[in-house]
Scaffold this active site. Structure first.
Site, PDB file in Angstrom:
ATOM      1  N   LYS A 172      85.262 -24.549  95.051  1.00 27.03           N
ATOM      2  CA  LYS A 172      85.706 -23.821  93.927  1.00 27.03           C
ATOM      3  C   LYS A 172      84.703 -24.475  92.584  1.00 27.03           C
ATOM      4  CE  LYS A 172      89.563 -21.980  96.242  1.00 27.03           C
ATOM      5  NZ  LYS A 172      90.293 -22.221  97.024  1.00 27.03           N
TER       6      LYS A 172
ATOM      7  N   ASP B  97      90.892 -32.229 102.065  1.00 22.09           N
ATOM      8  CA  ASP B  97      90.600 -31.024 101.668  1.00 22.09           C
ATOM      9  C   ASP B  97      90.844 -30.723 100.100  1.00 22.09           C
ATOM     10  OD1 ASP B  97      89.756 -28.454 101.113  1.00 22.09           O
ATOM     11  OD2 ASP B  97      90.941 -27.505 102.866  1.00 22.09           O
TER      12      ASP B  97
ATOM     13  N   TYR C 177      96.212 -24.707 103.544  1.00 21.26           N
ATOM     14  CA  TYR C 177      95.014 -23.591 103.834  1.00 21.26           C
ATOM     15  C   TYR C 177      93.577 -24.349 103.861  1.00 21.26           C
ATOM     16  CZ  TYR C 177      91.941 -19.456 103.618  1.00 21.26           C
ATOM     17  OH  TYR C 177      90.964 -18.469 103.782  1.00 21.26           O
TER      18      TYR C 177
HETATM   19  C1  LIG Z   1      90.031 -21.995  98.927  1.00 22.60           C
HETATM   20  C2  LIG Z   1      90.231 -23.129  99.795  1.00 22.60           C
HETATM   21  C3  LIG Z   1      89.526 -23.023 101.086  1.00 22.60           C
HETATM   22  C4  LIG Z   1      88.363 -21.945 101.435  1.00 22.60           C
HETATM   23  O1  LIG Z   1      87.539 -21.959 100.510  1.00 22.60           O
HETATM   24  P1  LIG Z   1      86.667 -20.615 100.503  1.00 22.60           P
HETATM   25  O2  LIG Z   1      85.344 -20.805  99.440  1.00 22.60           O
HETATM   26  O3  LIG Z   1      87.608 -19.502 100.022  1.00 22.60           O
HETATM   27  O4  LIG Z   1      86.191 -20.189 101.839  1.00 22.60           O
HETATM   28  C5  LIG Z   1      89.543 -24.120 101.664  1.00 22.60           C
HETATM   29  N1  LIG Z   1      90.546 -25.124 101.385  1.00 22.60           N
HETATM   30  C6  LIG Z   1      91.216 -25.114 100.322  1.00 22.60           C
HETATM   31  C7  LIG Z   1      92.254 -26.205 100.178  1.00 22.60           C
HETATM   32  C8  LIG Z   1      91.253 -23.824  99.409  1.00 22.60           C
HETATM   33  O5  LIG Z   1      92.077 -24.011  98.519  1.00 22.60           O
END
Ligand SMILES: *Cc1c(COP(=O)(O)O)cnc(C)c1O
Length: 430
Positions: free
Chosen positions: A266, A238, A144
């Site tokens: 995060k 990511d 994701y």
């Molecule tokens: C949470 C997440 C996102 C998206 O971040 P948001 O702050 O929710 O937009 C993108 N990549 C990874 C790997 C994530 O865990």
């Protein structure tokens, strides 16, 4: 345990907010039941509107590595608020946080701050396309990367590597540049490179946390690196979730594979909305206003958010052993739960990377999304509901990772295992 007030609050919220929530997973759809409505967090605990307390293994889906209301983060935020909420002009706080981020990641010389992980990844991909002059991207099923159009893609039928939109509202035209490969399967990536000579970047969660916890094999990442080099494509890690969670120095320090770009989120905001993307100097020089690739944000680098992020990362820097300590505790937690499950004849796959932990009710080890999807969703839903009743808040989907914070004590871990043992027994006895 009564959750009557939460149930009422959920009904009212549903009248005004789609599904009653501002991010879908919070609605408990995949486990059934009602989400609990929160009044406050304190250390390892969440308290709900009915006055119940839970040990929190979600921690706002990752950000709160020091638990709720960490003293130094709270103090930094309160201090920042006194000077103004937003200026739309540069502050030294941004440079200070940038310094910390650069000090943690070998592959980052310069960084740009945004307000979410979605924004970070979306912007990183634009930059990768601008830098390489190519249009296509490769992503992996089960990873994701936020909810931007080009990344909401699912596997096409049969042998197709070009993905289909996974949500109405995303034109197929917008995803036709997104090729899909299978996680931990290098042949599927080679096929994408054979299908397109126009690959700007490969984007991957090097330690995937959005199909449950599924780390990439080192060998696989090394081969990805080689393929990207051979084809003049960028490799993007990511690490919105794994950054500062699996290691303070990024997945690079665990796997030995150096990405071209890293996206963060995060933990980097300490609980405030912050995302970031960074790369070596030459790539970041393409970004506006230094270069032609446009990217902007009214609240980017917000002073209050920067203060929270700085306090969190500084605390990590000053307590370098934190991740190792959390890893030990997380291992004790999942190994204990696995033993408790085994005693009742329930097979559980477990894994830990730093302060991230994952478990699947699955007969075989999980290497990719197809494996993860074979997990027992019904058993997970029962486990989730019963643990909530016992006072333990786990992520409400079997495709999520668990997070341990420094506020979780060994005693809480033992209590969790004891509760899991009771829960597995009850499940076994029907
Ligand atoms: C949470 C997440 C996102 C998206 O971040 P948001 O702050 O929710 O937009 C993108 N990549 C990874 C790997 C994530 O865990």
């Amino acid at each position: 345990m009564s959750r009557e007030t939460s149930q009422k609050a959920f009904l009212e919220a549903q009248e005004l907010i789609p599904g009653g929530v501002n991010s879908p997973v919070r609605a408990f759809r995949s486990v059934g039941g009602t989400p609990i409505f929160i009044t406050e967090g304190e250390g390892a605990y969440l308290r709900d509107v009915d006055g119940n307390s839970y040990v929190d293994y979600v921690q706002s889906w990752g950000p709160l590595i020091f638990g709720h209301r960490d003293e130094s983060i709270e103090a930094a935020v309160i201090e920042a608020v006194k000077h103004g909420l937003s200026f739309g002009a540069p502050t030294e706080a941004e440079t200070e946080l940038a310094k910390l981020v650069v000090s943690f990641f070998d592959s980052i010389d310069k960084v740009r701050f945004v307000s979410s992980g979605t924004e970070a990844v979306m912007s990183a991909i634009r930059l990768a396309r601008g830098f390489t002059g190519k249009d296509d991207i490769i992503k992996f099923t089960g990873c994701y990367h936020g909810h931007s159009d080009a990344l909401l893609v699912e596997a096409g039928s049969g042998a197709a590597t070009f993905g289909n939109p996974s949500s109405p509202g995303v034109p197929a035209d917008f995803t036709k540049h997104t090729l899909l490969a299978e996680y931990n399967n290098i042949e599927s990536v080679k096929k994408c490179f054979a299908d397109s000579k126009n690959i700007a970047c490969v984007i991957i969660e090097p330690i995937a946390g959005n199909m449950g916890l599924v780390p990439a094999d080192k060998e696989f990442l090394h081969e990805l690196r080689q393929l990207c080099d051979e084809h003049g494509s960028l490799l993007i890690f990511d690490e919105v979730m794994s950054g500062f969670r699996a290691s303070i120095n990024g997945a690079e320090s665990i796997t030995g594979v150096k990405p071209d770009m890293v996206t963060l989120g995060k933990v980097i905001g300490g609980g405030m909305p912050v995302g970031a993307f960074g790369a070596r100097r030459e790539i970041m020089a393409m970004l506006s206003p230094e270069g032609p690739v446009y990217q902007a944000g009214t609240l980017s680098g917000n002073p209050v958010a920067m203060a929270a992020g700085y306090a969190a990362l500084k605390k990590l820097k000053d307590n370098a052993r934190v991740i190792a300590v959390l890893e030990e505790r997380a291992k004790r937690l999942v190994t204990g739960m696995q033993k408790a499950a085994e005693a009742e004849g329930i097979v559980m796959q477990i894994d830990v990377r730093g302060s991230m932990f994952g478990f699947f009710f699955n007969e075989a080890p999980v290497k990719n999304f197809a494996d993860a999807a074979k997990s027992d969703a019904e058993l997970f839903a029962k486990f989730h509901a019963a643990m909530l009743e016992e006072g333990f808040y786990f992520a409400c989907s079997l495709y999520e990772t668990g997070f341990i914070s420094t506020a979780v004590t060994d005693a809480m871990v033992e209590d969790t295992i004891a509760a899991a043992s009771r829960v597995f027994k009850a499940i076994k006895n029907g």
